[in-house]
Design an enzyme around this catalytic site. Structure first.
Site, PDB file in Angstrom:
ATOM      1  N   TYR A 156      84.307  39.013  44.964  1.00 24.61           N
ATOM      2  CA  TYR A 156      83.687  39.896  43.958  1.00 24.61           C
ATOM      3  C   TYR A 156      82.959  39.072  42.890  1.00 24.61           C
ATOM      4  O   TYR A 156      81.830  39.392  42.502  1.00 24.61           O
ATOM      5  CB  TYR A 156      84.807  40.736  43.336  1.00 24.61           C
ATOM      6  CG  TYR A 156      84.397  41.809  42.361  1.00 24.61           C
ATOM      7  CD1 TYR A 156      83.917  43.036  42.798  1.00 24.61           C
ATOM      8  CD2 TYR A 156      84.523  41.605  40.990  1.00 24.61           C
ATOM      9  CE1 TYR A 156      83.573  44.034  41.887  1.00 24.61           C
ATOM     10  CE2 TYR A 156      84.188  42.593  40.076  1.00 24.61           C
ATOM     11  CZ  TYR A 156      83.712  43.806  40.525  1.00 24.61           C
ATOM     12  OH  TYR A 156      83.373  44.793  39.627  1.00 24.61           O
ATOM     13  N   LYS A 160      79.062  39.241  42.068  1.00 26.79           N
ATOM     14  CA  LYS A 160      78.589  39.643  40.732  1.00 26.79           C
ATOM     15  C   LYS A 160      77.778  38.537  40.065  1.00 26.79           C
ATOM     16  O   LYS A 160      76.852  38.817  39.290  1.00 26.79           O
ATOM     17  CB  LYS A 160      79.777  40.054  39.854  1.00 26.79           C
ATOM     18  CG  LYS A 160      80.450  41.356  40.293  1.00 26.79           C
ATOM     19  CD  LYS A 160      79.467  42.491  40.468  1.00 26.79           C
ATOM     20  CE  LYS A 160      80.105  43.856  40.480  1.00 26.79           C
ATOM     21  NZ  LYS A 160      79.136  44.931  40.804  1.00 26.79           N
TER      22      LYS A 160
HETATM   23  P1  NAD Z   1      84.492  53.246  41.384  1.00 29.62           P
HETATM   24  O1  NAD Z   1      85.308  52.656  42.479  1.00 29.62           O
HETATM   25  O2  NAD Z   1      85.125  54.237  40.480  1.00 29.62           O
HETATM   26  O3  NAD Z   1      83.160  53.895  41.971  1.00 29.62           O
HETATM   27  C1  NAD Z   1      82.361  53.189  42.892  1.00 29.62           C
HETATM   28  C2  NAD Z   1      81.566  54.178  43.700  1.00 29.62           C
HETATM   29  O4  NAD Z   1      80.766  53.425  44.636  1.00 29.62           O
HETATM   30  C3  NAD Z   1      82.447  55.131  44.524  1.00 29.62           C
HETATM   31  O5  NAD Z   1      82.032  56.476  44.339  1.00 29.62           O
HETATM   32  C4  NAD Z   1      82.223  54.665  45.952  1.00 29.62           C
HETATM   33  O6  NAD Z   1      82.324  55.704  46.929  1.00 29.62           O
HETATM   34  C5  NAD Z   1      80.816  54.103  45.883  1.00 29.62           C
HETATM   35  N1  NAD Z   1      80.525  53.170  46.971  1.00 29.62           N
HETATM   36  C6  NAD Z   1      81.333  52.174  47.439  1.00 29.62           C
HETATM   37  N2  NAD Z   1      80.753  51.576  48.476  1.00 29.62           N
HETATM   38  C7  NAD Z   1      79.566  52.183  48.688  1.00 29.62           C
HETATM   39  C8  NAD Z   1      78.515  52.001  49.626  1.00 29.62           C
HETATM   40  N3  NAD Z   1      78.586  51.051  50.586  1.00 29.62           N
HETATM   41  N4  NAD Z   1      77.432  52.797  49.547  1.00 29.62           N
HETATM   42  C9  NAD Z   1      77.351  53.769  48.607  1.00 29.62           C
HETATM   43  N5  NAD Z   1      78.323  53.992  47.684  1.00 29.62           N
HETATM   44  C10 NAD Z   1      79.413  53.210  47.736  1.00 29.62           C
HETATM   45  O7  NAD Z   1      83.930  51.977  40.565  1.00 29.62           O
HETATM   46  P2  NAD Z   1      83.427  51.824  39.040  1.00 29.62           P
HETATM   47  O8  NAD Z   1      84.535  51.210  38.272  1.00 29.62           O
HETATM   48  O9  NAD Z   1      82.761  53.047  38.572  1.00 29.62           O
HETATM   49  O10 NAD Z   1      82.353  50.641  39.261  1.00 29.62           O
HETATM   50  C11 NAD Z   1      80.958  50.861  39.335  1.00 29.62           C
HETATM   51  C12 NAD Z   1      80.266  49.506  39.334  1.00 29.62           C
HETATM   52  O11 NAD Z   1      80.595  48.805  38.136  1.00 29.62           O
HETATM   53  C13 NAD Z   1      80.686  48.608  40.493  1.00 29.62           C
HETATM   54  O12 NAD Z   1      79.589  47.849  40.934  1.00 29.62           O
HETATM   55  C14 NAD Z   1      81.718  47.713  39.854  1.00 29.62           C
HETATM   56  O13 NAD Z   1      81.849  46.499  40.554  1.00 29.62           O
HETATM   57  C15 NAD Z   1      81.137  47.544  38.471  1.00 29.62           C
HETATM   58  N6  NAD Z   1      82.107  47.140  37.446  1.00 29.62           N
HETATM   59  C16 NAD Z   1      83.191  47.924  37.142  1.00 29.62           C
HETATM   60  C17 NAD Z   1      84.064  47.505  36.166  1.00 29.62           C
HETATM   61  C18 NAD Z   1      85.266  48.326  35.763  1.00 29.62           C
HETATM   62  O14 NAD Z   1      86.089  47.817  34.966  1.00 29.62           O
HETATM   63  N7  NAD Z   1      85.437  49.542  36.249  1.00 29.62           N
HETATM   64  C19 NAD Z   1      83.866  46.281  35.499  1.00 29.62           C
HETATM   65  C20 NAD Z   1      82.760  45.518  35.838  1.00 29.62           C
HETATM   66  C21 NAD Z   1      81.888  45.956  36.815  1.00 29.62           C
END
Ligand code: NAD
Length: 255
Positions: A156, A160
């Protein structure tokens, strides 16, 4: 088919069924954009689309696996036909497959790099055609504070960090076509992704939130809307001189 609406920008938000993607889709619709709510299963996008339409906005659900080239090409075609050529793209879809290096399976590496890096590449390549035609566009890629290193997340963190180099390169390539390309790098944000991580670590989620909050300058963790607000700025007309940047949205300075 003629686009149903022709007077506003079409934005594509991937992984928008829930979490940060859903909040971003809702926010961009509030900013006046027509929003293509993309996720693996269109049925899962219903709540996001309903929230937008109930508030008087325009949105439609589309399914695609962003790591699959054929599905990406097809979904961008469908979005173009059904709601208009997209000129705003938020590469938000993401997964985690955490493990320490010695235990990390090939599939765990490939799955994470596939969704984040290959997914952002395929989606950006498909949308850039419309950006170039329009002479204007905005791409925002979701990076993470994990890009700076995080135990158990070699896959990851690499993806990123890779997205940051990808962002800067697209900023250079697409700038002459009126496009800006930036990355937003959230810190700990309350979503199903972080809730699942707590479960895997055997930690109560509320306790994890309290522990994280104590280490963050503003003394709270992020909410999806905090990240959506930053994306809203970077996709706005007024952000046209901000490009190739990584904006950490983490409640304080990082590393
Ligand atoms: P989440 O798991 O709640 O939602 C992610 C969504 O992406 C889900 O609806 C899932 O079905 C969809 N998804 C996964 N694989 C997919 C694919 N191959 N094609 C289409 N859709 C797909 O995650 P989140 O926490 O809302 O994270 C959103 C973004 O932010 C991600 O890229 C994550 O890495 C990044 N992020 C999150 C955090 C955090 O603390 N939540 C921190 C830093 C970065």
């Amino acid at each position: 088919m003629t686009p149903l609406l022709t007077d506003t920008t079409t934005a594509v938000v991937t992984g928008a069924a829930r979490g940060i993607g859903a909040a971003t889709a809702i926010r961009l619709a509030g900013d006046g954009m027509r929003v293509a709510v993309v996720d693996l299963d269109a049925a899962d996008c219903a709540a996001t689309v309903e929230a937008i339409t109930a508030a008087g906005g325009h949105a439609a659900a589309f399914d695609a696996d962003v790591a699959d080239a054929e599905q990406v090409a097809r979904v961008i075609e469908r979005i173009t036909e059904e709601i208009g050529a997209p000129t705003v793209l938020v590469n938000n879809a993401g997964i985690t497959r955490d493990n320490l290096l010695f235990k990390m399976a090939d599939e765990e590496w490939d799955a994470v790099v596939g969704v984040h890096l290959r997914g952002a590449f395929l989606m950006s390549r498909a949308v850039q055609k419309h950006i170039v035609e329009a002479g204007w566009g905005r791409i925002v890629n979701l990076s993470s504070t994990s890009a700076l290193g995080n135990r158990g997340q070699a896959n990851y963190a690499a993806a990123k960090a890779g997205l940051q180099g990808f962002t800067k390169t697209l900023a250079i390539e697409l700038g002459r076509f009126g496009a800006t390309v930036n990355a937003v790098a959230p810190g700990f944000t309350v979503t199903e992704m972080t809730a699942a991580a707590a479960v895997r670590a055997g930690v109560d989620f509320e306790e994890a939130i309290a522990t994280m909050a104590a280490q963050i300058a503003v003394r709270r963790v992020g909410q999806p809307e905090d990240i959506a607000n930053a994306i809203s700025f970077l996709t706005s007309r007024g952000a046209g001189f901000v490009s190739g940047q990584v904006l950490y949205v983490a409640g304080g300075p990082v590393a």
